[in-house]
Each structure stands twice: as C-alpha cells, then as structure tokens.
Design an enzyme around this catalytic site. Structure first.
Site, short mmCIF file in Angstrom:
data_model
loop_
_atom_site.label_atom_id
_atom_site.label_comp_id
_atom_site.label_asym_id
_atom_site.label_seq_id
_atom_site.Cartn_x
_atom_site.Cartn_y
_atom_site.Cartn_z
N GLY A 1 0.69 -1.41 0.09
CA GLY A 1 -0.13 -0.07 -0.06
C GLY A 1 0.93 1.30 0.06
N CYS A 2 2.03 1.24 0.79
CA CYS A 2 2.52 2.35 0.88
C CYS A 2 3.57 2.68 -0.32
CB CYS A 2 3.70 2.33 2.06
SG CYS A 2 2.92 2.21 3.63
N THR A 3 3.93 1.63 -1.05
CA THR A 3 4.64 1.58 -2.26
C THR A 3 3.84 2.13 -3.34
OG1 THR A 3 5.88 -0.32 -1.80
CG2 THR A 3 6.00 0.48 -4.19
N ALA A 28 3.11 5.95 -2.60
CA ALA A 28 4.30 6.91 -2.86
C ALA A 28 4.67 7.20 -4.47
CB ALA A 28 5.61 6.47 -2.33
#
Length: 256
Positions: free
Chosen positions: A146-148, A151
C-alpha cells in the site's frame, strides 16, 4: 499343794462391765474431737486470712498480665474456586492505550513545527516551505504494497502539484537507510522524511492504535494533511484508502 499356797486365779470381769467401759471411752473420744480448736490455732488462721484480705485485688491480675498475650488467630483466606479462576482467565484483555491525538490538528489551526532528516542526508522543516502549500502523506512502512503504491502515485503527480505551488513530503518512522532503499527501488521523486522518535507523528496525531488479524498494536494511521502557504491546516484525510487518493488530494489543491 495346800489351799494357802494355791494362787487365786484372776477373775474375769463380767461382760456388762467391759461394755460399759468401752462405751465410756467412745464417748470420751467423741467429746475430744468435738472440742473447739485451741486459741493459738484460731489466731494463726485469723492472721493468715487477714493477710490474704490485705492483698490488693489486682495482684492476681498483675501476675497474669506478665504473661505473653496469646497470638490472634490468622484469618485464613479461602482459595479461589476453579470456576472463578476460569472466569478471570476468560476476561478480555485491555486494549493498548492509543497515543494522544493533537487537539490542534484541525482545519484552520497552525500546523505543528518540525525539523527532521530526509533521504540523501539533508534535513527539512516546516519553515522551509513558507509561502508554498505543502502535502504531508504519512505512511506506515516503507516498501510495503500500500505504501509503495501511494508513494508512486504522488511521484507520478509531482509535476501537477508543482504547477499549483505545492510541495509533497512522505513521512514514516523508518530509518534513513530504509527510506533511501525505498526511493532507489521505486524511483521515487518525493522527499522521504524519517521520524524514528515519533515526535512529528504524535504532534500530527497520526501515531495511534491499529488492529490487524485480530492483533492490536501502535503504529502510523495512514493520514494525509494539506497545509496552506501560511502554515495553516487546510484539510485532513484520515484512514486513507490508497486507490485514487493522490488524485483526490490534487483535486483539493486545484480547488483552492
């Protein structure tokens, strides 16, 4: 032998005389035993009783008071019954206390100041972006799915944000090495800030209670904050869903 020389045999006393004599001796012994005690005996007895009477009443109790007091019986606490023990073990565990949310993190309030290291070895602060709008997206952990995606989406739209005088910063609790590896692996253009001590995370109210697979723990709640050119909070997105989120933030910036 002649009559003169013959001794006279003693005469046996008659039975009546013997009985009379024994009766007299019995009467004599009864009278003797019935006699009152002598004067000396009575005086001695009176003297003893007087001494006993002259002793203070508390003498006996004083002697008794020198004895060690008897130990009080200990109260025996009944052991917990198996039913109670089972009930106590089944009691639900208390949840982890959430971190305190910053009461000033509301729209229109001034954003908390910060100065933290970023990827590449530089430091960034809120004052560096005075006169420009600023997007802060807080993500739980570098290089997770999710964070990838989040970003990469903000990197893809970075030029569109720049057209509206808006800078973008990504913030997490990862160390600088992890942030730099994350940047290099996915070609990220947005600066990545490291807050290992959680000072900024707590000030912005994004460090709190989370749950996953039935487990409760403390961590970063995915949040995005849009700041105005004067450092005031314009909009807050909490519990962000990654898909389409970067586009939603850009639309808010364009609407200003």
């Amino acid at each position: 032998m002649s009559k003169k020389t013959r001794k006279k045999s003693p005469k046996t006393p008659p039975l009546k005389a013997v009985r009379a004599k024994s009766g007299k001796s019995a009467k004599t012994s009864t009278k003797t035993s019935a006699k009152k005690p002598s004067a000396k005996t009575s005086k001695a007895a009176a003297k003893k009783s007087g001494k006993a009477a002259g002793k203070p009443a508390g003498a006996a109790s004083a002697k008794a008071s020198h004895k060690a007091p008897s130990k009080p019986l200990r109260k025996t606490v009944p052991a917990a019954s198996p039913a109670r023990t089972v009930a106590a073990s089944k009691a639900p565990a208390k949840p982890v206390a959430p971190a305190s949310r910053a009461s000033g993190l509301t729209e229109g309030a001034m954003a908390p100041a910060f100065r933290l290291p970023r990827d590449g070895g530089d430091t960034v602060s809120l004052a560096d972006y005075r006169g420009r709008k600023l997007v802060l997206f807080f993500y739980p952990r570098a290089d997770t799915p999710g964070c990838t995606k989040e970003a990469i989406d903000f990197t893809r739209l970075s030029s569109a944000f720049a057209e509206h005088q808006t800078a973008v910063l990504g913030v997490s609790a990862d160390p600088l090495k992890a942030q730099e590896a994350f940047r290099d692996k996915h070609g990220l253009a947005t600066p990545l800030v490291s807050d290992e001590q959680h000072a900024m995370l707590e000030a912005y109210g994004v460090w709190g209670e989370k749950s996953m697979y039935g487990r409760t723990f403390l961590g970063i709640v995915r949040t995005t904050v849009l700041l105005g050119a004067d450092g005031r909070i314009l909009k807050v997105w909490r519990n962000v869903k990654v898909d389409g989120h970067a586009e939603e933030v850009l639309a808010a910036v364009r609407a200003l």
